[in-house]
Motif scaffolding. Sequence first.
Motif: not given
Length: 546
Positions: A34, A36, A76, A79-80, A355-357, A379, A401
């Motif tokens: 992933m 960022d 960020c 999302s994680r 990606s995280d977004q 994403t 996600n």
Amino acid sequence: MKKISLYLLLSVSSFIVSCQSKKEAKKPNILFIMSDDHAYQAISAYDDRLIQTPQIDRLANEGIRFTNACVTNSICAPSRATILTGKHTHINGKIDNVMPFDTTQVTFPQIFQQNGYQTAMFGKLHFGNNPKGVDKFMILPDQGNYINPDLITEKGDTTIIGYVTDIITDLTIDWLKEERDQEKPFMMMYLHKAPHRPWWPKADKFEKYSRMTFPEPETLFDNYEGRGTAAKTAEMNILNHMQYGHDSKIRPETLAEMKDVLPVVDSFPNGFYGPYNRANKEQKALYDPIVDSINNVFKENWPKMTDEEKMRWKYQRYIQDYLACIESVDENIGRVLDYLDKSGLAENTIVVYTSDQGFFLGEHGWFDKRFAYNESFKTPLLIRWPEHIKEGTVSEEMVQNLDFAPTFLDAAGIKVPEDMQGESLVPLLEGDTSKWDREDVYYHFYEYPSIHMVKRHYALVSKEYKLIHFYHDVDEWELYDRKKDPMEMKNVYDDPEYAEIVKELHQRLIAMRKKYKDSDELNQKYIDRFYHSEEYKHELENLKNH
């Protein structure tokens, strides 16, 4: 003789079946990659107008590319948290970058660890300094640094000299080569800091890309006509809100010289020297000629530019550095994929890139994310799984996600906890679309008031439509026809032609919020809790300073 031959034949057949059974029962390795803020528009498998990413594209060519992959909350840390738990942020507690994560939540690395997997994590986690369920980790504190980064380990903090994207990759490959237990399957999280703001590329990429010119998005000069308050009041415009030093690499000394011709002073006073001063003497010698060139051009041209020319100049400066960071990510992912091929691990390893977004690359005049609009909400998602995913597959299904954790567990033959809210993508990976019946996904953004000032909102999104409700200090609805208006320029919520669609989508939204256990009462609870916290007071102070 016939009896002996028959016996041998049966024995050989039994041995073959046994070997096949063992092969089928072998647990797959999982490599979760992933980055960022890596916009799908900056991956050539999705759009080749800005950059070529041949290494990331390998995963699309050899696996599946999702064109409607999206996030539940485009920022960020939330999302994680969703990725780790398989739950919406209002359930796991991490609704924004300020509120704490509910540490009683079980994460999918813990479940893998409990089921015989060796686990590892290298790179950017962004919340918490001791990830649960991870046998070996080296993670960046908070946002981390591009140059000579600090890293948190089980044995204490350390600093490694070099460029962060290379370092994270070195750690990943070293673990695969030297520390991996070859008797166990592994689940590794390989997490890049890049291309997060402030976009400091490696020196050679910095030089290369600073000389390049890139196409502008069609909506760079969007005036937000036909949209509501939220789009008009957000503070992420490239011309008005992107920092000279922090983002465009203008030295404070240059800004001081030009104070009479600059409309505002940077709100991040250490924005340039914070990252730059991470470099040692030798590293600065590589960066200085490029920085000096940028500053000389700025001094010579900025005072006589029109606002339109300034916007174009700042866009090029932004996209040059952003894409330069991505080229390093792409090359380093190629190093890892090459090692998997060379070592023979590739054939039994699920490789995921995401990606995280998403991220705005000048669309609507913006940088950053947060909105439920496409560039932020969508994403990249590319997955390779040999013998399970047909090469070159493309899926338009609505996936999130939220689905990652249950997918990984399902693929590994591990029971998915009932309280996970996502769905396994394994049927889609293996081409069985009959087992996938999701029409809509749910999105909710909370971090307001805060940097960039994007208002709180939640949304229901299908392949055809996007219904958004902005709330808290406004009460506004927006509807976009995703087929007719892919750039989301016209809110048709009040258009009589869409009256029946609005009515239907409202009902679907009510059902979706009930399904995921979200409500106005819960929103108010989070708002009250936030406003009475020390974190909020600190956030307000930051806003005043900025």
